[in-house]
Structures are given as structure tokens and as C-alpha cells.
Design a protein around this motif. Sequence first.
Motif, PDB file in Angstrom:
ATOM      1  N   ASP A 128       0.632  -1.128  -0.059  1.00 14.53           N
ATOM      2  CA  ASP A 128      -0.019  -0.036   0.081  1.00 14.53           C
ATOM      3  C   ASP A 128       0.889   1.469  -0.167  1.00 14.53           C
ATOM      4  OD1 ASP A 128      -2.809  -0.716  -0.291  1.00 14.53           O
ATOM      5  OD2 ASP A 128      -3.108  -1.222   1.836  1.00 14.53           O
ATOM      6  N   PHE A 129       2.017   1.166   0.338  1.00  9.73           N
ATOM      7  CA  PHE A 129       3.025   2.341   0.203  1.00  9.73           C
ATOM      8  C   PHE A 129       2.895   2.667  -1.288  1.00  9.73           C
ATOM      9  CE2 PHE A 129       6.882   4.874   1.523  1.00  9.73           C
ATOM     10  CZ  PHE A 129       7.240   5.243   0.389  1.00  9.73           C
ATOM     11  N   ILE A 130       3.295   1.646  -2.097  1.00  5.52           N
ATOM     12  CA  ILE A 130       3.288   1.787  -3.471  1.00  5.52           C
ATOM     13  C   ILE A 130       2.045   2.212  -4.037  1.00  5.52           C
ATOM     14  CG2 ILE A 130       3.869   0.942  -5.715  1.00  5.52           C
ATOM     15  CD1 ILE A 130       5.983  -0.884  -3.940  1.00  5.52           C
ATOM     16  N   HIS A 131       0.742   1.792  -3.816  1.00  6.43           N
ATOM     17  CA  HIS A 131      -0.470   1.957  -4.282  1.00  6.43           C
ATOM     18  C   HIS A 131      -0.765   3.542  -3.898  1.00  6.43           C
ATOM     19  CE1 HIS A 131      -1.300  -2.520  -3.477  1.00  6.43           C
ATOM     20  NE2 HIS A 131      -0.869  -2.405  -4.798  1.00  6.43           N
ATOM     21  N   VAL A 132      -0.441   3.720  -2.488  1.00  9.23           N
ATOM     22  CA  VAL A 132      -0.873   5.250  -2.058  1.00  9.23           C
ATOM     23  C   VAL A 132      -0.095   6.479  -2.994  1.00  9.23           C
ATOM     24  CG1 VAL A 132      -0.935   6.970  -0.320  1.00  9.23           C
ATOM     25  CG2 VAL A 132      -1.588   4.564   0.036  1.00  9.23           C
ATOM     26  N   TRP A 133       1.385   6.032  -2.997  1.00  7.13           N
ATOM     27  CA  TRP A 133       2.341   6.754  -3.976  1.00  7.13           C
ATOM     28  C   TRP A 133       1.795   6.823  -5.175  1.00  7.13           C
ATOM     29  CZ3 TRP A 133       7.427   4.403  -5.274  1.00  7.13           C
ATOM     30  CH2 TRP A 133       8.423   5.383  -6.498  1.00  7.13           C
ATOM     31  N   GLN A 252      14.773  13.688 -12.614  1.00  4.58           N
ATOM     32  CA  GLN A 252      15.807  12.718 -11.597  1.00  4.58           C
ATOM     33  C   GLN A 252      15.237  11.252 -11.522  1.00  4.58           C
ATOM     34  OE1 GLN A 252      15.158  16.070  -8.845  1.00  4.58           O
ATOM     35  NE2 GLN A 252      17.143  15.651  -8.351  1.00  4.58           N
ATOM     36  N   ILE A 253      13.757  11.104 -11.480  1.00  3.25           N
ATOM     37  CA  ILE A 253      13.407   9.816 -11.342  1.00  3.25           C
ATOM     38  C   ILE A 253      13.631   9.005 -12.559  1.00  3.25           C
ATOM     39  CG2 ILE A 253      11.142   8.425 -11.013  1.00  3.25           C
ATOM     40  CD1 ILE A 253       9.820  10.696  -9.541  1.00  3.25           C
ATOM     41  N   LEU A 254      13.633   9.485 -13.811  1.00  8.26           N
ATOM     42  CA  LEU A 254      13.800   8.844 -14.810  1.00  8.26           C
ATOM     43  C   LEU A 254      15.337   8.480 -14.918  1.00  8.26           C
ATOM     44  CD1 LEU A 254      11.849  11.077 -17.420  1.00  8.26           C
ATOM     45  CD2 LEU A 254      11.427   8.577 -17.000  1.00  8.26           C
ATOM     46  N   LYS A 255      16.194   9.355 -14.427  1.00 11.98           N
ATOM     47  CA  LYS A 255      17.537   9.238 -14.310  1.00 11.98           C
ATOM     48  C   LYS A 255      17.775   7.796 -13.213  1.00 11.98           C
ATOM     49  CE  LYS A 255      19.496  13.392 -15.802  1.00 11.98           C
ATOM     50  NZ  LYS A 255      20.305  14.610 -15.444  1.00 11.98           N
ATOM     51  N   GLY A 256      17.133   7.969 -12.390  1.00 13.62           N
ATOM     52  CA  GLY A 256      17.409   7.006 -11.177  1.00 13.62           C
ATOM     53  C   GLY A 256      16.753   5.920 -11.527  1.00 13.62           C
ATOM     54  N   ALA A 257      15.693   5.651 -12.418  1.00 17.78           N
ATOM     55  CA  ALA A 257      15.081   4.427 -12.944  1.00 17.78           C
ATOM     56  C   ALA A 257      16.072   3.591 -13.994  1.00 17.78           C
ATOM     57  CB  ALA A 257      13.663   4.856 -13.516  1.00 17.78           C
ATOM     58  N   ALA A 258      17.010   4.661 -14.624  1.00 17.24           N
ATOM     59  CA  ALA A 258      17.618   3.918 -15.376  1.00 17.24           C
ATOM     60  C   ALA A 258      19.048   3.099 -15.133  1.00 17.24           C
ATOM     61  CB  ALA A 258      18.038   4.906 -16.554  1.00 17.24           C
ATOM     62  N   GLY A 259      18.915   3.440 -13.683  1.00 14.48           N
ATOM     63  CA  GLY A 259      20.386   2.642 -13.198  1.00 14.48           C
ATOM     64  C   GLY A 259      20.559   1.167 -13.349  1.00 14.48           C
ATOM     65  N   LEU A 260      19.352   0.417 -12.972  1.00  9.08           N
ATOM     66  CA  LEU A 260      19.363  -1.307 -13.138  1.00  9.08           C
ATOM     67  C   LEU A 260      19.854  -1.602 -14.669  1.00  9.08           C
ATOM     68  CD1 LEU A 260      16.602  -2.165 -10.759  1.00  9.08           C
ATOM     69  CD2 LEU A 260      18.860  -2.002 -10.192  1.00  9.08           C
ATOM     70  N   ALA A 281      17.167   5.022  -2.890  1.00  3.22           N
ATOM     71  CA  ALA A 281      17.739   3.813  -3.399  1.00  3.22           C
ATOM     72  C   ALA A 281      16.495   2.812  -3.795  1.00  3.22           C
ATOM     73  CB  ALA A 281      18.928   3.335  -2.778  1.00  3.22           C
ATOM     74  N   ALA A 282      15.737   2.868  -2.830  1.00  4.78           N
ATOM     75  CA  ALA A 282      14.427   1.563  -2.818  1.00  4.78           C
ATOM     76  C   ALA A 282      13.691   2.260  -3.717  1.00  4.78           C
ATOM     77  CB  ALA A 282      14.018   1.175  -1.337  1.00  4.78           C
ATOM     78  N   SER A 283      13.122   3.403  -3.733  1.00  4.58           N
ATOM     79  CA  SER A 283      12.019   4.025  -4.339  1.00  4.58           C
ATOM     80  C   SER A 283      12.311   4.304  -5.862  1.00  4.58           C
ATOM     81  CB  SER A 283      11.494   5.114  -3.944  1.00  4.58           C
ATOM     82  OG  SER A 283      12.386   6.231  -3.479  1.00  4.58           O
ATOM     83  N   LEU A 285      15.542   3.944  -7.818  1.00  2.11           N
ATOM     84  CA  LEU A 285      16.446   3.029  -8.340  1.00  2.11           C
ATOM     85  C   LEU A 285      15.886   1.452  -8.280  1.00  2.11           C
ATOM     86  CD1 LEU A 285      19.383   2.293  -9.579  1.00  2.11           C
ATOM     87  CD2 LEU A 285      20.039   1.321  -7.232  1.00  2.11           C
ATOM     88  N   GLY A 286      15.102   1.187  -7.188  1.00  5.95           N
ATOM     89  CA  GLY A 286      14.679  -0.112  -7.098  1.00  5.95           C
ATOM     90  C   GLY A 286      13.278  -0.296  -7.801  1.00  5.95           C
ATOM     91  N   ILE A 287      11.839   0.619  -7.198  1.00  7.65           N
ATOM     92  CA  ILE A 287      11.073   0.574  -7.683  1.00  7.65           C
ATOM     93  C   ILE A 287      10.652   1.110  -9.231  1.00  7.65           C
ATOM     94  CG2 ILE A 287       8.281   1.153  -7.612  1.00  7.65           C
ATOM     95  CD1 ILE A 287       9.263  -0.977  -5.616  1.00  7.65           C
ATOM     96  N   GLY A 288      11.263   2.332  -9.546  1.00  6.90           N
ATOM     97  CA  GLY A 288      11.574   2.959 -10.676  1.00  6.90           C
ATOM     98  C   GLY A 288      12.248   1.930 -11.641  1.00  6.90           C
ATOM     99  N   GLY A 289      13.359   1.499 -11.291  1.00  4.81           N
ATOM    100  CA  GLY A 289      14.112   0.565 -11.920  1.00  4.81           C
ATOM    101  C   GLY A 289      13.455  -0.646 -12.429  1.00  4.81           C
TER     102      GLY A 289
END
Length: 631
Positions: A128-133, A252-260, A281-283, A285-289
Motif C-alpha cells: 500500500d506504500f506503492i499503491h498510495v504513492w 531525476q526519477i527517470l535518471k534513477g530508474a535507468a540505473g538497473l 535507493a529503494a524507491s 532505483l528499485g521500484i522505478g528501475g
Amino acid sequence: MRAWDDLYPLPVPPSWVPGAAVGILSLHFMQKLLFPYFWADLRYLLKVLTYGLRMEMYRLQGRVVTVLDKFVKLAEKQPHKPFLIYEGTVHTYRDVDRRSNRIAQVFLQHEALKKGDTVALLMGNEPDFIHVWFGLAKLGCVVAFLNFNVRFRSLLHCVSSCEPKILVVGADLLGTLEEILPKLQKDVSVWIVAKDSAFPSVHTLLDKIESASEDPAPVSQCSANNLKSAVLYIFTSGTTGLPKAAVISHLQILKGAAGLWAFGATSEDIIYITLPLYHSAASLLGIGGCIELGATCVLKKKFSASQFWSDCRRYNVTVIQYIGELCRYLCNQPVKEGEKIHKVRLAVGNGVRNDVWRKFLDRFGAVKICEFYGATEGNICFMNHTGKIGSVGRTNFFYKLFFPFDLIKYDFQKDEPIRNMHGWCEKVKKGEAGLLISKVNAKNPFFGYAGNKRHTEKKLLYEVFKKGDLYFNTGDLMVQDHDNFLYFWDRIGDTFRWKGENVATTEVSDVIVMLDFIQEANVYGVSVPDHEGKAGMASLILKKNASLDLEQMYKQVVTYLPSYACPLFLRVQEEMEMTGTFKQQKFQLVDEGFNPSTITDPLYFLDNSKKAYVLLTKELHEMIISGKMKL
């Protein structure tokens, strides 16, 4: 044989072929000798350029494509693929999309949220953290991730600094809510992720989700007009004072999401996230990635060293995220049979020490360690794409062309960059530690902090090498070797790192001096053998005729500070040493550490097993140094 050769003579190659072959072999050996990382650098640069060109194409087409847009497309394209696995329950891309739609509809109906409104989120790791976000993002809201370890005054500060319209609190953090509720601004509407509430005027979310529509939010609410507009606030302690809300943009989210993806992960990978989701790192790089790849994520409520590898085997995990402490915890676990029997191929993170890096590889097998460097609010990132042990990344002429940065000389006593007689900063030589600064420009902007322009200004350096230039001050000291590998050296200012978190010394000092027997507190970090970062230590000056109340001291720090910020060591002094600029002297105290054999002042240790500060004896010191005492 001769007759056969006469009938079918062997073709004679042209005279230039042997010479060309020798030349190619020579070039190959010269490249290996003089430019051993040429092909690895080229592959990495091509990946960076490919991603940059893709984003530029979107811009030229007049399209603004965000990570949320990509997720919604994936929910249409692969609705039945698992997006999230939590405690054995599978949540598909369609499940997450529809539940986040329901949450968006609830807030749209009950709170009339407008595009650009801020909502603060105080939740632990759960679906639900992700659902609410995502639901709030679909309404075009800016979501502020609150660190659930932060308590009372610091938490109230975080809430007020981002000026939210709503505060959403997880069901397992109602105790924290109870602490701050009486002092919370009256114009902040509070929601809890539960079906009923014992608090007056606090709204419940779960009961309303059940009857909410799954229809998407109006396009006008969620469509982004600019990649540089704010979408998240992620709190960082920075270098001084209370936590600051770093402004995170779509870019910045797009750049972070491209890390993986940049490290070689694919849509077939299963990513294991044990780090807290409030952390970038989790939100990002992890979820975004995971969204960038169209992959599957296994989410853990809280990191468990004893369950880590069994989880990896159970869920066929192929990519893990880490911080340096996490790897050390895994290496400190009792050895078990079959530890190399798993499918993990990539470990992505930062802060792992050389010795732990080697132990990890020796013990757990051929896992590629993908170390990187990047501050939450920063505009520079390094990625160790070659696997060089100890390095956070590598640079070259082309990388500096796209992401200009420098390492400059720093005065540790004055706590500021060194400027020459002309007023310009000076670059350090290779092999020397210098302050990492990154040029701020249109391609690499710095978005600053919410709620306080002064904090944003303090992170900027003006007229560094020439008139009119502008640089972001990372607050990190780094070393670049002669092969252009970069190594993290230390943090400057009033911050140290412990348990994977930044600890602001001024925040800890402010909590300690609230006690009526404390005149002054000087907080700093000290090194402990075989531990990442630095453990907190406080030098104390008692008020006249007052005595140290260890019981009150313990209650004070555990009540008002997150566990990682509580000082492990106390030192009682007669007077506080000051610098020439009337600042507390830390360098000598840091060097002296916490050894009772060399320090005549009384020393105390925070013994968590006894829930008390106890006298630090030579025997106890030896147990800490040898690793027999758990910190």
C-alpha cells in the motif's frame, strides 16, 4: 602430393595481409596495455547516450513521458505479469494499477486534491506504500516520503517543511502518529491506512477503497507538462541541522530508474528490495528501475540477514540492492551449506568496503557488485561499470563532457573550500582527496530543497573557477586515481554515516542539550573496526554543580532520536575545545576515539542489551574492538 598441389595451388594472400594482421594484433595489445578499459567505457557511454537520445526524442516530439506513464502502459501491455511480490502474495501490474486508481478516486472525492498539492506519506515497506504513492501521483500530487525512524520534533519539522495538505500514515505507525498529533498543524488532514480509527478527526482509507471506482483519474490531473517539475520530496539530513526535503523532479526519477538497466538488468530479472521505500535507493532505483525494465520486484517489510538468501532462493531473485552495512551483515551470518546456490547475478548499491566486497564474493559466489555514487538531491552520478573493487565509478574525457565535475582543495579546519590569492578554487592532483563539486547547468540542474531557500543556497558554490560559473557542493570528499577510478573518502561538515543513514550532529546535540544537567554537547563520528561508517559519540559539558544522569540520558536519546542517531559513546569533559573561528573542535576528538586506555575523561557506552549507558571499561572496549559486542 606435388601433382595435387599443381592441380589446386593454394591461394597466396596479398603481400599487405600479414602486415595488416601484425598491425591489428599490435593495436590490440597496445589498447590492452594503454587503454585497458576502453571497451567497457565505450559500452557504458553508449548506454548513457542511448537513454539520453531517447529522452531527447520525446522532447522533440513534444511528449513528456514519466515513469508513471511507463507503468500505466506496462499495466496495459503485460497486465498479468507480477509487479510486486510481498510476503508470498503476488500483485500484478494490473492489480497495482487498479488499486492505485481506487486510492486516487478516494482522495479526489473526499479531499478535492488539486494538481501540485503536497501529500506526506509516513509508511513502512508494504504494497500500500506503492499503491498510495502511485494513486497520489495519478492526481498530479507531490508526494513527500517521511522517514519512519524519525521521531517527534524532527518529524514535525519534516511535515511542516513540505507544507502538505494531507498526511497518510501506515497502520503500523499509529504510535508515532499519536506522539505528533497534538502538535500537528490544524490545516493538515490526517488519514490512516486502516478501516477504523481510535483518533478523533482522523480519516480511514481502507474502508473507502472497497467502494471506490477503478476508473483512471482525469488526464488533466496526472499529465506532466515539464520533466523538471517537482513530483517527490525525499528527506536527507544533508550536512547540517534537521532533515531537509530534497526536491525530486520527473527528470531525476527517470535518471534513477535507468540505473538497473545501465548495469545490465533486463525485464526477466526479479529484484529484491529490503531497503526502506522512503529512501531514494529503494524507491527510485528499485521500484522505478523495475518499471523501466518491466520486471518483477520482491519487497521485504524489513531487512533480515538470516532470511536473506532463503528469500532469494524462494523467489528466484536475480538482482539485489544493498548498502555497505547490508553486505557486512550478510558476511557476519554463520556459514551455512549451499550459500552459493542461488540465482543472484547483480548486486546494486553503494558504501561497501573493500574487505567486505571481497568476503562477499568469496562466500556467496559470482555476483557482479555494481557500486555507484549519487546523492538524493545531487546532479552527479558515478557507476562502477568495470567491477573494480573499492571504486564508486570511473570517469573519462567524454563522461566529463556530459557531466562536468571536479575535485577541489578543501580546508578541513575552516570547513570550506580553499581559494587562491585570486579568489578561485583549486583542483587537487590525482591521488589526493578533494571536495566533489558538480557543475549546475540546463542539462544537469540542481532543484534544491522545499521550504527553505537558504538551505538550497548553502549547497551552491559561486565563481569557482571563473566569473559566473555555478557548482553543486556534494559535501563528499573523493579521490581520483591515475586510472581515473573514483573512491569515496569521507563526508565534510557536521554529518557522519551510520547504519546506512546520514546522522546530522547538530540534531543530536539539540536533543541532548534539552536535558537540564547538560551545558553543551559536541557530537561527532568515530571509526569502529569492521563497521561501515562512523558510530556516534557525544562529548558533554555538565552544568555547574550538576551530575550526569545516565538513566535520563538514555531515555532522552531513544525517545527523540532514530536508533541509528543515538550516540553509542559518551565522553564527559571539563571544558569544550573551540577552533579559531569559535566552532566546536571535532578533529582531535575524532582522532582520540573512545579508548579508555588513552583517554582520562569518563567514557560511557550505550549497551542495547541492558537498555542503558554503562561505564566503558578496558574490557568492554576490547569486546567492542574484537567484534564480540554487537553494536
